[in-house]
Design an enzyme around this catalytic site. Structure first.
Site, PDB file in Angstrom:
ATOM      1  N   ASP A  71       3.082 -61.168 114.768  1.00 54.94           N
ATOM      2  CA  ASP A  71       1.736 -60.008 114.821  1.00 54.94           C
ATOM      3  C   ASP A  71       2.982 -58.585 113.161  1.00 54.94           C
ATOM      4  OD1 ASP A  71       0.182 -61.178 115.751  1.00 54.94           O
ATOM      5  OD2 ASP A  71       1.193 -60.185 117.865  1.00 54.94           O
ATOM      6  N   LYS A 110       1.815 -60.167 108.369  1.00 49.96           N
ATOM      7  CA  LYS A 110       2.066 -60.814 106.692  1.00 49.96           C
ATOM      8  C   LYS A 110       0.561 -60.978 106.786  1.00 49.96           C
ATOM      9  CE  LYS A 110       2.528 -64.308 110.630  1.00 49.96           C
ATOM     10  NZ  LYS A 110       2.965 -62.953 111.734  1.00 49.96           N
ATOM     11  N   GLY A 160      -3.719 -64.541 114.660  1.00 45.42           N
ATOM     12  CA  GLY A 160      -4.700 -63.552 113.974  1.00 45.42           C
ATOM     13  C   GLY A 160      -3.006 -62.707 113.126  1.00 45.42           C
ATOM     14  N   HIS A 161      -4.443 -62.357 111.798  1.00 47.36           N
ATOM     15  CA  HIS A 161      -3.667 -62.443 110.464  1.00 47.36           C
ATOM     16  C   HIS A 161      -5.095 -61.092 109.898  1.00 47.36           C
ATOM     17  CE1 HIS A 161      -0.987 -65.553 109.771  1.00 47.36           C
ATOM     18  NE2 HIS A 161      -1.495 -64.831 110.667  1.00 47.36           N
ATOM     19  N   GLN A 169       2.932 -66.462 113.154  1.00 45.15           N
ATOM     20  CA  GLN A 169       3.606 -66.416 114.009  1.00 45.15           C
ATOM     21  C   GLN A 169       4.697 -65.467 113.418  1.00 45.15           C
ATOM     22  OE1 GLN A 169       3.014 -70.117 114.282  1.00 45.15           O
ATOM     23  NE2 GLN A 169       1.058 -68.578 115.462  1.00 45.15           N
ATOM     24  N   THR A 176       5.267 -70.873 120.660  1.00 47.62           N
ATOM     25  CA  THR A 176       4.358 -72.183 120.394  1.00 47.62           C
ATOM     26  C   THR A 176       4.630 -73.236 119.728  1.00 47.62           C
ATOM     27  OG1 THR A 176       2.542 -72.235 118.633  1.00 47.62           O
ATOM     28  CG2 THR A 176       4.292 -71.200 117.427  1.00 47.62           C
ATOM     29  N   THR A 179      -5.612 -61.540 117.719  1.00 49.20           N
ATOM     30  CA  THR A 179      -7.125 -62.855 117.847  1.00 49.20           C
ATOM     31  C   THR A 179      -7.089 -62.978 120.080  1.00 49.20           C
ATOM     32  OG1 THR A 179      -4.886 -64.262 117.406  1.00 49.20           O
ATOM     33  CG2 THR A 179      -6.191 -65.441 118.794  1.00 49.20           C
ATOM     34  N   ARG A 225      -5.060 -58.823 123.734  1.00 51.55           N
ATOM     35  CA  ARG A 225      -3.841 -59.187 124.880  1.00 51.55           C
ATOM     36  C   ARG A 225      -2.997 -57.471 124.382  1.00 51.55           C
ATOM     37  NH1 ARG A 225      -0.542 -64.341 125.924  1.00 51.55           N
ATOM     38  NH2 ARG A 225      -1.443 -64.662 124.540  1.00 51.55           N
TER      39      ARG A 225
END
Ligand code: GDP
Ligand code: IMO
Ligand code: MG
Length: 423
Positions: free
Chosen positions: A13, A16, A40-41, A221, A236, A297, A300
């Site tokens: 995050d 990118k 999530g980009h 990531q 991950t 994504t 949270r």
């Protein structure tokens, strides 16, 4: 050979998506090489905000070829859905290519992901997208790949066998099993939609390299989430570092010209795992609120803290960063003082090395260096000289500590809130 790799240098995050969108002004091809729709980009264009999970962030530029490489794990139903959404916004997805060697994620992987999170001794706080279980199947050599989407009978046979196996595991864990035929029907529909996009992308990438095309590899990531180099087991399941670009696409290492690192001006993390500079006070809340640090994504709230130069220097070393793009500097505008972590105190000793043990990292007390804030809105700055002196000092010190060069500064989510630094 203008082949560049862009990777995140923290826990993801970093911005990118925005950087890929900005840099693809001059690029012919963008390639994703690892991860899946755990990413999530975000790309902001004018008044519109788009969040991409699997489609490379070059998709908004006309004529840019987008490739999902073999190192990715792709959920075919989610990919179809994302392509339809992006197309509905008026963008052309007809040239998007999915490597025939890409491993696929199915509903049973997502359920296994949730079961692992519930029953494992160590809770990772995954995105629940089935990433770990899909990479596990790849390594167990029972994975189903995009090439199988082209042969519905073979796909059905493999799917039924693997789903039946997954169901045994799910029921042994007391979890709900999947309805094999209902899921297979969704997969077959997605297969029909995706079939024209499946290609032997190893050739697509290498032919573009041979033709001297400008190619940008889009990391997902960040280095600290890398399966080998990150804060294992709170990571991950893929190689997020720049080296992953080669194995995840079939790109030979000699083809790489340079590596971009995206570095957030402070630090965030989603999910579990040690985070030495995490703030639990008003400063942490200020970073989260001003920086809108909520997952792209999962939604949270992201954990927030000061800039950790020990972790970033380690990442830049592993990634071989040539140029940094520093993002979200504007989020620090309101602080009287800003801190940079220059060392960790572990067991009474100060070190500037990032430890392999997460237990040690969890016990690390950050050693801070304090800098005066700039207390000025910098979101309109468009050059190094337009930045307040204290912001320039902060960046200069950060670059010195991580031993890399800053080439781009980003002061807001929009395309135009970006400038090059010629120093
Ligand atoms: P990625 O996963 O690395 O692509 O990053 P995300 O999209 O998950 O999160 C970055 C967030 O910060 C997004 O909401 C971006 O729109 C936003 N963003 C990117 N660069 C900047 C910046 O320089 N300043 C601010 N305020 N927001 C930014
Ligand atoms: P982008 O590309 C931030 C985190 C999850 C969890 C861990 C493992 O947007 O930077 P997984 O579902 O991958 O098995 O979860 O990794 N994680 C991310 N954190 N940004 C991401 O992607 C992430 N993708 C996974 O929160 O801690
Ligand atoms: Mg993200």
């Amino acid at each position: 050979m203008p082949v560049d790799i862009l990777v995140g240098t923290q826990w993801g995050d970093e911005g990118k998506g925005k950087l890929i969108d900005v840099l693809t002004r001059d690029v012919d091809m963008v390639v994703r090489f690892q991860g899946g729709n755990n990413a999530g980009h975000t790309v902001e264009i004018g008044e519109n905000r788009y969040v991409l999970h699997l489609i490379p962030s070059g998709i908004f530029r006309k004529g840019v070829k987008c490739v999902i490489g073999n190192g990715v794990v792709a959920d075919p139903v989610a990919l179809q859905d994302e392509m339809l959404k992006v197309a509905a916004c008026g963008f052309d997805v007809s040239e998007l290519e999915l490597s025939s060697r890409t491993h696929l994620i199915f509903e049973y992987h997502k359920r296994l992901d949730r079961v692992n999170e519930r029953s494992a001794a160590v809770k990772i706080g995954t995105t629940g997208r089935g990433i770990g279980p899909a990479y596990t199947d790849k390594m167990r050599r029972v994975g189903i790949r995009a090439v199988d989407l082209l042969a519905p009978e073979r796909l059905s046979e493999k799917f039924r066998a693997e789903a039946a196996y997954a169901n045994k595991v799910l029921s042994a864990c007391g979890a709900e099993t999947v309805d094999v035929e209902a899921e297979l029907a969704k997969v077959l529909a997605a297969a029909e939609y995706l079939a024209p996009h499946v290609g032997n992308s190893t050739y697509t990438v290498n032919e573009a390299v041979a033709a001297g095309k400008n190619i940008l590899f889009e990391g997902a990531q960040g280095a600290l989430l890398d399966i080998d180099h990150g804060t294992y087991p709170f990571v991950t399941s893929s190689n997020t570092v720049s080296g992953g670009a080669c194995t995840g696409s079939g790109l030979p290492p000699q083809a790489v010209r340079s590596v971009w690192g995206v570095l957030k001006a402070y630090t965030t993390r989603v999910g579990e795992g040690p985070f030495p500079t995490e703030l639990f006070d008003a400063a942490g809340n200020q970073l989260r609120e001003v920086g809108r640090e909520f997952g792209a994504t999962t939604g949270r709230p992201r954990r927030c803290g000061w800039f950790d130069a020990v972790a970033a220097r380690y990442s830049c070393m592993v990634d071989g960063i040539d140029r940094l793009a520093v993002t979200k500097l504007d989020v620090l505008d309101g602080f009287d003082k800003v801190a940079i972590c220059t060392g960790y105190e572990i067991g009474g000793k100060v070190t500037d090395q990032f430890p392999a043990s997460v237990e040690e990292l969890a016990s690390a007390k950050p050693v801070y260096e304090w800098h005066d804030g700039w207390k000025t809105d910098i979101s309109g700055a468009r050059s190094w000289d337009e930045l307040p002196e204290n912001a320039r000092k902060y960046l200069t010190r950060a670059a010195e500590l991580v031993r890399s060069k800053i080439a781009i500064v980003s002061v807001g989510p929009r395309r135009d809130q970006t400038f090059s630094v010629e120093k």
